[in-house]
Each structure stands twice: as structure tokens, then as C-alpha cells.
Design a protein around this motif. Structure first.
Motif, PDB file in Angstrom:
ATOM      1  N   THR A  31       0.831  -1.219   0.000  1.00  0.00           N
ATOM      2  CA  THR A  31       0.000   0.000   0.000  1.00  0.00           C
ATOM      3  C   THR A  31       0.863   1.267   0.000  1.00  0.00           C
ATOM      4  N   ASN A  32       1.981   1.228   0.715  1.00  0.00           N
ATOM      5  CA  ASN A  32       2.793   2.454   0.791  1.00  0.00           C
ATOM      6  C   ASN A  32       3.588   2.725  -0.479  1.00  0.00           C
ATOM      7  N   SER A  33       4.158   1.696  -1.082  1.00  0.00           N
ATOM      8  CA  SER A  33       4.909   1.947  -2.322  1.00  0.00           C
ATOM      9  C   SER A  33       3.940   2.402  -3.421  1.00  0.00           C
ATOM     10  N   TYR A  34       2.737   1.829  -3.428  1.00  0.00           N
ATOM     11  CA  TYR A  34       1.735   2.209  -4.423  1.00  0.00           C
ATOM     12  C   TYR A  34       1.263   3.649  -4.190  1.00  0.00           C
ATOM     13  N   SER A  35       0.836   3.909  -2.967  1.00  0.00           N
ATOM     14  CA  SER A  35       0.223   5.225  -2.725  1.00  0.00           C
ATOM     15  C   SER A  35       1.244   6.362  -2.801  1.00  0.00           C
ATOM     16  N   ASN A  36       2.512   6.066  -2.517  1.00  0.00           N
ATOM     17  CA  ASN A  36       3.508   7.143  -2.618  1.00  0.00           C
ATOM     18  C   ASN A  36       3.615   7.642  -4.056  1.00  0.00           C
ATOM     19  N   VAL A  37       3.747   6.704  -4.983  1.00  0.00           N
ATOM     20  CA  VAL A  37       3.933   7.110  -6.384  1.00  0.00           C
ATOM     21  C   VAL A  37       2.638   7.681  -6.952  1.00  0.00           C
ATOM     22  N   PHE A  44      11.981  -6.093  -2.400  1.00  0.00           N
ATOM     23  CA  PHE A  44      12.348  -5.161  -3.485  1.00  0.00           C
ATOM     24  C   PHE A  44      11.470  -5.353  -4.720  1.00  0.00           C
ATOM     25  N   MET A  45      11.251  -6.607  -5.083  1.00  0.00           N
ATOM     26  CA  MET A  45      10.447  -6.859  -6.285  1.00  0.00           C
ATOM     27  C   MET A  45       9.011  -6.379  -6.093  1.00  0.00           C
ATOM     28  N   THR A  46       8.460  -6.653  -4.927  1.00  0.00           N
ATOM     29  CA  THR A  46       7.060  -6.287  -4.679  1.00  0.00           C
ATOM     30  C   THR A  46       6.884  -4.776  -4.621  1.00  0.00           C
ATOM     31  N   SER A  47       7.779  -4.118  -3.892  1.00  0.00           N
ATOM     32  CA  SER A  47       7.623  -2.657  -3.790  1.00  0.00           C
ATOM     33  C   SER A  47       7.830  -2.004  -5.157  1.00  0.00           C
ATOM     34  N   THR A  48       8.733  -2.563  -5.964  1.00  0.00           N
ATOM     35  CA  THR A  48       8.932  -2.023  -7.320  1.00  0.00           C
ATOM     36  C   THR A  48       7.669  -2.227  -8.150  1.00  0.00           C
ATOM     37  N   LEU A  49       7.108  -3.439  -8.080  1.00  0.00           N
ATOM     38  CA  LEU A  49       5.897  -3.735  -8.851  1.00  0.00           C
ATOM     39  C   LEU A  49       4.763  -2.767  -8.490  1.00  0.00           C
ATOM     40  N   PHE A  50       4.549  -2.549  -7.198  1.00  0.00           N
ATOM     41  CA  PHE A  50       3.409  -1.709  -6.829  1.00  0.00           C
ATOM     42  C   PHE A  50       3.701  -0.215  -6.979  1.00  0.00           C
TER      43      PHE A  50
END
Lengths: 257, 305
Positions: free
Chosen positions: A74-80, A148-154
Motif C-alpha cells: 500500500t505504501n509503495s503504491y500510494s507514494n507514487v 524489493f520486487m514487490t515494492s517495485t511492482l506496486f
């Protein structure tokens, strides 16, 4: 633009992104810590003590990896999505578009900004979880790779959402109506073994199942799906999201008239 | 000397079918202070948008210091500084951060970026406001912030899209002085503005665009020489008679002490003075009724309609 100049531009975007979410840390970092504390208290301690073991672990131990991964996603997605849409909305994205910085660097700058927030929140949530349970990591390598892979994906998914969004409503629709249900149905709180065969098969269409289970394997050493298949699926979706994000930037779709 | 900007047969058709540019061509020499004028919706901002890559062209060619944007847009962009019409920065960021970040996007290392940002923020009188979020600045300060931001990578071509819109007269004058200074230092400037006195005061060459076509492209002097008439307002010391007539001139009494006189091309204002002198009417001061460029602009745009 020379390589070292592109690198300076990349660091500028990343620095700006980190500064942005640190400046508003009460909106970006604190909520995850509070929400996850509540999950640990309610699902882990209060309800979990009555549930008993799951896949050979206490319920608290079982849900911790999924909850950490939920915070990362949720955080990597919502940040971008919020940052890039905000720059579109204020037209400050034009600062980047008129400059000679390459589209690849623009994308990487935003993605790394999102990944860094995902990681920071993961550290915060992990520290909070230590108040409720002991964590022993089964495979640090798998944990790092999956995170790393998951946060990059989202982060990439958030970027695509931001490009298509026309209003602030549009950037909350996907997290609320797609991401959150997929996370809850992705095996954060239960093992796939508990589901009837039909629903267990349906769940395999949910990409969050692979993310949660791959991370759970890294932490606990157990997973409902094969680790290599799960990593392959995450890599596949990441490559797809990266390719589409670059296409959006190169074509200028919804960014240039 | 290679031109600062070359535009050849530039076309733009938007997705809704609107043809904003119908094949415009123009050239801006290095060191020029160039006015690009036109009524709202004429195609000025579209042209600027294409030059700085915010708008995709439908056809034609653009070269910046002989660098074709289709061949090496990043190299061309390094030479361009842009001050857009609308505020396009993050209102929550500090002024200094906005300028320093822009320098970073052009590959300037942090130390140099800080130094340049300080130079331009000081020059534009914003250094004291460097730690204030941009939203707290006044309208004039925000415009100056965009100028500082556009200059931080020291472009050779500066494009200003209505930079003084909504700015008070004092601030506008100080911005004029600053722009004249950097132009004298060698920066080529392209200016769009609705204040025609601004274009007349600053620019040496001019192009007027209307309905997506260039209707005039010449030097300011040549353009103003084309004026067929000028209208002057004369402030008279003595009270004017109810009926005033001067042979060969269209004259109108506006009030007891003000006379409006139309002077056609080839006529001399001295003839008016002489005629009034015979009537023992003395002139204390004189001014143009309207800006000369404004008259020319209206003639060209209305003639093209």
C-alpha cells in the motif's frame, strides 16, 4: 545528457520524493504503524489466541509477514500515485518534461521514491511487530528479493494509475476497490489450505497470493505456492508494469498534448 | 551566425480536430528580443509548448541553435529556459528547493545548483523568501520565481509566456530591466504578452500570429512605420472654443482643455501646433491616445479575421 548528469537528475527526483513523504510523515508513515498495531492487537493477540496454530505457527507469527507485506504494497503504491498525480495536477511535472532528463530516469526516480517509502514503513511495522511476537527469518535472501520486487511492482502500478487519473477520486478508486480486497483475499490472514478447492483455485488468479506467500516463505519457511513460481509471477508482472509505464512516458499519453 | 530558433512549416492538429497551427515558419536570431503576439487562442502557447516538448507537433521542423528537436531533443532542451503562463511548481515546496531541483534535472551537481539558485534568487529579489513555501509568495514573486527557475541552467534561449500578467507596474518595470540585462548579456529572449507597450518597449523583432498563421513577421521599427495614422491628445493651456477646426486634420474637442487630433501618414504635427498658435492656443503637453503597436496589432488581426 551524459550518464553522470542523468544520475544527478535521478538523485534529485529521489531526494525530492523522500523529502516529500518525510515532510508529511504523519500522513505517510504514522498511519501504517497505528493500523498494523491494531491488527496485531486484534487479530494476533485477542482473536489469534483462540484460533490456535496455522501451518505449524501461532496465528500471530502466521499473520505478521502478510501484514508487513500489506504495508509495503500500500505504501509503495500510494507514494507514487499521490506524488505523480499531484505533480500532474499542479503541472509541476512540466519541470521534468521540459528538462533533458530521460523518461527512464523519471520513472526510476519515482519508483525508487516509492520503494524507499515501502521499505521504511516495512522497518517501522517490523519493529512494531516485535512488541507482539518474536521474529526469526528463514531466508534473508528471499525476504530482501521479495520486498524489493514487490515494492517495485506496486510503485510501477501506482505510476500507471497516476498517469490515467484525472482527479483525486481516481487515485483512491484502485487502492480502495481493487488493491485492498486483493490483499485481504491474498492469504494475509489465512492459509489457502482452509479454502474449498474451487476458491483456492480462484485465489491463484490473485497476484497478491504470490507476493504474500513468497514473503511468508522468506520469514517462516512455509508457503501455499511454489517459491520459484511465486517469484516468477512477481517478476513477470513487474516487467509488464515497467514496459507499460515506459510506453506511457514515451508516447506522452495523458502527459503531453 | 546560426539562428537561435528556426521554425519551418509547423503544424498542430489536436485530437478533437482543431487545427491550432497551420504551417507557421519563423526565425529568431541569436541575441534577439523577439515578440510573439496574437489574440487569445491564436496559437502562441501551442507554439511554445511544442518548442519545449509539452505539446507534440503534427508536422514541420523546429531547430534550436541548429539542433533539430526530432534528432536530439535533450540537447536542444539544454539551451531552452521556459517561463510558462500558469504557475507550474509545487506550491508546498520552498522557493530554494524549486530552483535547486530544476538545476538537478539539468544535471547540475548540488553545490553548483545551490550557487546558481542563490545567484538568481538574489538577482530577482527572492533570496529572503528562499525558505518560504511557494504558495505563500505574492503573484509577482511567483512569476519571478519561475524566471529564476528557468535561468538556473543558464539557457541561451529564454521563452517567456506572458511573464508580467497580473504583476503591478513597479514590479513589471523591474522585470523589464532584468530581462533587458540578461538580453544584453547574450540571452536570446522570446516574449509573448498582452501588454503591447511591453513588446514595443523591449522587443526588436516581432511576429504576429492569428488563427494559427503568421500574419506579420518583421522588425518593430518596420512594423510601426506601417502605421497610417496616429491619434494625439493635446492638453491646452487656454480654454478651447466650442468648435475647433484645423484644415487637413480630423479634430475633436474632448473637453474645455483637451483636443484629439488625427495625424495621417505624411502630415506633421507641427502644422497642428502652428494652426493652434494662430488661435492663441498653447499646448502644455501631448500624448498618444493609444499605444502605437496596439493600433497596428488591431489592424493586422482584424484585417485577418
Amino acid at each position: 545528457m551524459k550518464v553522470h548528469e542523468q544520475y544527478v537528475a535521478f538523485l534529485t527526483i529521489v531526494r525530492k520524493e523522500i523529502k516529500r513523504y518525510l515532510r508529511i510523515w504523519t500522513q505517510t508513515l504514522l498511519p501504517s504503524a497505528i493500523t498494523m498495531s491494531l491488527y496485531f492487537v486484534i487479530f494476533g493477540t485477542l482473536i489469534g489466541s483462540r484460533i490456535g496454530e496455522m501451518d505449524g505457527f501461532t496465528y500471530m507469527e502466521f499473520v505478521v509477514p502478510g501484514l508487513i507485506m500489506m504495508a509495503i504494497v500500500t505504501n509503495s503504491y500510494s507514494n507514487v500515485v499521490s506524488s505523480f498525480f499531484g505533480s500532474k495536477f499542479s503541472h509541476s511535472v512540466e519541470e521534468l518534461l521540459v528538462s533533458p532528463v530521460s523518461n527512464f530516469v523519471i520513472l526510476m526516480g519515482y519508483v525508487v521514491g516509492g520503494v524507499s517509502r515501502g521499505l521504511l514503513v516495512a522497518v517501522v511495522v517490523t519493529l512494531v511487530s516485535l512488541f507482539f511476537t518474536d521474529l526469526s527469518i528463514h531466508s534473508y535472501f528471499v525476504v530482501v528479493v521479495v520486498v524489493f520486487m514487490t515494492s517495485t511492482l506496486f510503485a510501477l502500478a501506482g505510476f500507471i494509475n497516476a498517469v490515467y487519473a484525472n482527479s483525486f477520486d481516481d487515485i483512491s478508486i484502485i487502492p480502495t476497490f481493487v488493491l485492498t480486497p486483493l490483499i485481504y483475499l491474498g492469504g494475509v490472514f489465512y492459509s489457502m489450505d482452509l479454502l474449498p478447492e474451487f476458491w483456492a483455485n480462484v485465489s491463484k488468479l490473485n497476484p497478491l497470493v504470490y507476493v504474500v506467500n513468497a514473503f511468508r516463505y522468506g520469514v517462516l519457511g512455509v508457503s501455499d505456492v511454489s517459491l520459484s513460481f511465486a517469484l516468477g509471477m512477481i517478476a513477470f508482472f513487474t516487467a509488464l508494469a515497467f514496459g507499460y509505464s515506459m510506453h506511457l512516458l514515451n508516447s506522452g499519453k495523458r502527459l503531453r498534448q | 551566425m546560426i539562428p537561435a530558433l528556426t521554425i519551418e512549416n509547423l503544424r498542430k492538429v489536436y485530437d478533437n480536430g482543431f487545427e491550432a497551427l497551420k504551417g507557421i515558419s519563423l526565425e529568431v536570431e541569436q541575441g534577439d528580443f523577439f515578440a510573439l503576439l496574437g489574440p487569445n487562442g491564436a496559437g502562441k502557447s501551442t507554439t511554445i509548448g511544442i518548442i519545449c516538448s509539452l505539446v507534440a507537433k503534427s508536422g514541420g521542423r523546429i531547430a534550436v541553435f541548429d539542433i533539430d528537436i526530432d534528432e536530439d531533443f535533450p540537447a536542444a532542451k539544454r539551451h531552452i529556459g521556459i517561463v510558462p503562463q500558469e504557475f507550474n511548481f509545487n506550491q508546498f515546496e520552498k522557493s530554494l528547493d524549486i530552483v535547486v531541483n530544476q538545476a538537478g534535472y539539468y544535471g547540475l551537481k548540488p553545490a553548483l545548483a545551490q550557487k546558481r539558485a542563490e545567484t538568481y534568487l538574489r538577482e530577482l529579489g527572492l533570496w529572503e523568501q528562499r525558505d518560504i513555501p511557494a504558495r505563500m509568495l505574492s503573484g509577482g514573486m511567483k512569476r519571478r520565481l519561475m524566471i529564476a527557475r528557468s535561468l538556473v541552467h543558464e539557457p541561451r534561449l529564454l521563452i517567456l509566456d506572458e511573464p508580467t500578467a497580473g504583476v503591478d507596474i513597479e514590479m513589471r518595470r523591474s522585470m523589464w530591466e532584468f530581462l533587458q540585462k540578461i538580453n544584453a548579456q547574450g540571452t536570446t529572449i522570446i516574449l509573448t504578452t498582452h501588454y503591447l507597450e511591453e513588446a514595443e518597449a523591449l522587443c526588436r523583432n516581432i511576429a504576429i500570429i492569428n488563427h494559427g498563421k503568421i500574419v506579420e513577421n518583421t522588425s518593430m521599427k518596420t512594423l510601426l512605420r506601417q502605421l497610417h495614422k496616429e491619434i494625439f491628445l493635446l492638453d491646452c493651456v487656454e480654454e478651447l472654443p466650442q468648435s475647433v477646426a484645423i484644415t487637413g486634420f480630423a479634430v475633436r474637442r474632448l473637453d474645455d482643455h483637451t483636443l484629439e487630433v488625427e495625424v495621417q501618414k505624411g502630415q506633421h504635427i507641427n502644422q497642428v501646433f502652428a494652426a493652434l498658435d494662430l488661435e492663441s492656443i498653447h499646448i502644455s503637453s501631448m500624448r498618444n491616445r493609444a499605444n502605437r503597436l496596439e493600433e497596428m496589432f488591431v489592424n493586422l488581426v482584424e484585417g485577418d479575421a
